[in-house]
Design an enzyme around this catalytic site. Structure first.
Site, PDB file in Angstrom:
ATOM      1  N   ARG A 197      -6.895  73.369  74.039  1.00  0.00           N
ATOM      2  CA  ARG A 197      -8.252  72.818  73.585  1.00  0.00           C
ATOM      3  C   ARG A 197      -8.413  71.574  74.474  1.00  0.00           C
ATOM      4  NH1 ARG A 197      -7.456  77.233  71.924  1.00  0.00           N
ATOM      5  NH2 ARG A 197      -8.164  78.035  70.215  1.00  0.00           N
ATOM      6  N   GLU A 233      -9.181  72.482  77.704  1.00  0.00           N
ATOM      7  CA  GLU A 233     -10.683  73.154  77.771  1.00  0.00           C
ATOM      8  C   GLU A 233     -11.744  72.072  77.955  1.00  0.00           C
ATOM      9  OE1 GLU A 233     -11.484  76.925  75.612  1.00  0.00           O
ATOM     10  OE2 GLU A 233     -12.846  75.281  74.666  1.00  0.00           O
ATOM     11  N   SER A 260      -7.430  54.726  84.305  1.00  0.00           N
ATOM     12  CA  SER A 260      -6.010  54.674  84.597  1.00  0.00           C
ATOM     13  C   SER A 260      -5.199  55.646  83.487  1.00  0.00           C
ATOM     14  CB  SER A 260      -5.311  53.253  84.566  1.00  0.00           C
ATOM     15  OG  SER A 260      -3.923  53.351  84.920  1.00  0.00           O
TER      16      SER A 260
END
Lengths: 146, 146, 146, 146, 146, 146, 146, 146, 146, 146
Positions: free
Chosen positions: J87, J90, J113
């Site tokens: 997830r 995604e 960063s």
């Protein structure tokens, strides 16, 4: 107009006027590596550099703002194929763990930045064959702990 | 005994004696980058260097000839993952075509050798954060035509 | 005009005049393998060769400078599919480690250059079926130590 | 015992006796490339060759029948990484379509066999640097139509 | 005109005239599998076949020489997706090592040629569901030793 | 005990007794292709076949139930490398769309089953070189619409 | 006209008339899943369904025969990215071996056909959040032995 | 002890006692799909289920807490190879965009959860061949906007 | 008109009017992250938001319904290349298992939803260098057992 | 002893004593995310933290120096599979370009960063389902020009 269009306009102008990257870099007051990179669309120009590029290369209207856009940096081949570029990839593969050992011995746990970073190319004349001297200069960034 | 076994013996000895790669390199009279690379099994040692390494690090019998073997150079990740090594890969991706332009403008059609090649790592102290200076030095090889 | 456009112009001219690669190579005074490679856009032509190619094949204006450009050498399939090319890939896969053993036994630790390199194709007539004789000729490059 | 075990036994014996592949090849009356390939487990030995190998290298019982087994030919890296082998892959990538043009011009529509095939490695001494001469010799196979 | 253009012209003509591949194959005196393959651009036509195809399908001028060109054989999906083609891939995956055992037991160390090769498709009527009979016929090529 | 262990036991017994796959197949009353496939662990045996295999090859206790287990069918290389198996893959790549055209012209929209499926290997003697005849026989499955 | 063109014409007509897939399915007398699939070009229409689709959606001439063509079924992403589709892929990954165990326990060694197959989507209202009920219905195909 | 060890212990016990997944599921009061999944290490057991599994299957000490651990769900093949599992993957490929259209038409913009999710396998007897009925039941999750 | 066309129209309007994403977000009453995502075509707009966007940015007719369409969410690079996006990917790689440990310790076996989900970007001024504060907020979804 | 061995020792001790990551983090005076990451071998410990970890968890001799080693950070799956981690991947795929737009609008051309970086996980109780609040905090690094 997109970055790629400006790059093509730059190549056309460079070719028509018989210019070198070095000459273009000198005209805009930046290094040849960075200037070439910006012309290839891989770095964004500060406003004054964009203006000088447009003026020196006689680029079309609209090029200035495109040169100032923040590029999305991508490359086509995850393993490069052109021999000049592949050799650099091979060096990363062969010497990557070595560089990790040596850099971290000298600096501690962290990395060399690829953002706060510059690079130069020099030619060393040599009777056995000239040599390419490629210097990378990146800020050391230590890992945070929290 | 294989290269990997000698590498593990070197790490064990280095750790036990609290040595640095720099100290090992000094002891064998070579640079730290090359020495580390040979210790990691990515370069073959000339006989005298192999002897010095075995003696300085008190390596097991058989290590000398293994250090002299010509390595098969491979790496696990075609796209590196460790951040220190990935940043180098990213530089090749972002600046590869730029370096091709700049090097070939200075030298003609050809490449920088990754075989007739050396590299060094230096530390530049800087109040805003120390900098890693990485210098690659490779012979220029022009393409043949025939 | 790009390399691909010149390649298409060359194919059109070659087809219209019923020429062979061998005839084109003879006309420009180079080997058939190298000439074909330059015509396919995978090598840059010295100026005199570019001129002869343009003249012999009656190529459009602008072709000369494109033929002289330093190509970015890439290929589409990381594992070739056309059976003629795949067989070469298969030979590299099956015999790669064998060639490493044999070459390094004869020459020491190093590689055969693919840059300072030439290649030829010959036909050996044979009643059981003609044979393709493919000869690769590359400079041996020993690994540096430093 | 598998092919890999016999290969390791061969390396051990070769190392202990200080033999070269060339010497082993001479002892069994075959070429050095083919002999090395069979020793690396990538070709099956005819019975008499297997017997000579076992006897010359003093291999363990059972090695003869393993040397005669038909190997499953595979390789680990679909894109080779070791620089010596990668250069061959690069040549296939850069010159593959060129070789297709030149071979099919000389022979018609078909391929060079990688099965009815032999290969040799020669050393050409040269004051500017010795050269590797690699000769591939494969039967031309024309495509059937039916 | 390229192979793909001729293929599209063939599909258009075949569709307009309500032809089957079998009818086209009969008209040119070749098998349906080979004829379809040549029409899809995956085999080169002998001159007489090309002439018959052009004439029977009323193809545009220039099609004849394109049909005679030696194709570069490539496919888009390294793992096929269309279920009809995937099932063949699956058979190669599931039964590949089995076929290697059985073929090499019957023939010795070597392969079935995919070049000196033909194939046919037949329909076997069956009350439980008709069956596809697919026959591959390839020359056995023994591995050389040298 | 797993499928792989039974496969190794079968190879050991086959080798010790100098048996062929054909002889084993005859002993269990099945075809050589299917029998080899079951012995390699790619098909499950009906109980009576498993019993005959265990008895004929003198397999260890427990082998019978393992031979009857339903295998998980997988293969290591998504693109096969061994030349014998690669040629089959190449045929699927080159002729896949052709077979789709020809099969669907003869049968309608659907596929050849790889499950309700059999295969055989035959040797056709031929003075120009023996030929491998490989016959695939699969039920045609029409696509449902609903 | 190709499948993709007909799909675009269907989307345009569907959008202009404010239709749902369910309404289109009802008009042609088929299920919504199958009808949508045929409209997306992933199934071929029987002639009467093609006629009804053309008439109901007022599709351009030529659409009927295109709808009846047997599609080549392919998809772009070997690992789907859209979250709705990825979740289905994830279910296959997480539960694939589980389904193999449970289906083969109930049916024997074989598979669920994806060809003699149908599917439906239902909505189950639920105060905690409605639920998608997705039902796959495929013929069980036992493996042949021969 | 890890999940894989408990899975092996479960298979051993299931085999020794001649149990089915259905019988194990009944004994622990859960469905056969979920129970099998938990036994294969792809779901974590509530404490009472873990206790019943350990007791019913007579698993070794320590198995209970391992069964309760939250698994890391991974699978080896990004494209499944076993035909039973591949067919499910193929359905996702062929029908994925269709399901997106149909589900989102019925429910709005969102997805079917693979977490708040259950699944069952049923057997439908059919004289033309039994059918597998696979039912997926997942909560619909609408996309948030914010 | 497709999502990509509307995105280009939005960029053109945003650039011509010198707008920021923040200003656009304020005008439509949504957050900047979500608004940008909808403008890039990765989320569907509720009707009122679509109307405001069209009106505020003076988008062409037809844009409203396109903005309301449910997008197919895909991305080109499975491993991102642009350094800003790659760093996020790297964080998922380096810290993924850590987050699984920490989240599941706090919440139980389940996941953070990427659907019932929001995100914000804030700037924290800092004399040593400003900091990006990125907050992800997703509903916890426990795994079902059944 | 390697990082993986220390990680296993930590899990064993944590499990035996019924500790949470939070409790371990409190004991060493660091955050739970960082502490977990160091325990999983993805960050190096400062000496005092390593000492506290060894003492609190009663780790074997040698663990301290291993905890202080600079890790090579790698992960197995270039596309994660476990649903919790996927997830996050995604989200990077769907929202990556959005975050680039929003971050660079607020900060200029540069990146967040992943080295000078921290992260925390919080639980927000919510009657409709608790929510995971994941906060990333990274220094903004502007691109250099030179």
């Amino acid at each position: 107009m997109k970055k790629i269009d400006v790059t093509e306009a730059i190549f056309a102008s460079k070719h028509a006027q018989g210019l070198t990257w070095e000459a273009i870099a000198d005209a805009v007051g930046m290094s040849d590596v960075w200037t070439t990179s910006a012309c290839l669309g891989m770095n964004s120009c500060p406003e004054d550099v964009a203006e000088k590029l447009v003026s020196f290369l006689n680029l079309p209207e609209g090029a200035k703002s495109v040169l100032m856009e923040y590029p999305t940096k991508t490359w086509q081949e995850t393993i490069p194929q052109d021999p000049l570029i592949y050799r650099l990839y091979e060096i990363v593969g062969v010497y990557g763990p070595t560089l990790k050992e040596v850099i971290q011995e000298k600096f501690g746990d962290g990395i060399m930045s690829a953002i706060d970073f510059s690079m130069k190319v020099e030619k060393e004349e040599n009777p056995k064959g000239d040599r390419v001297i490629l210097t990378l200069n990146g800020k050391f960034l230590p890992y945070a702990s929290w």
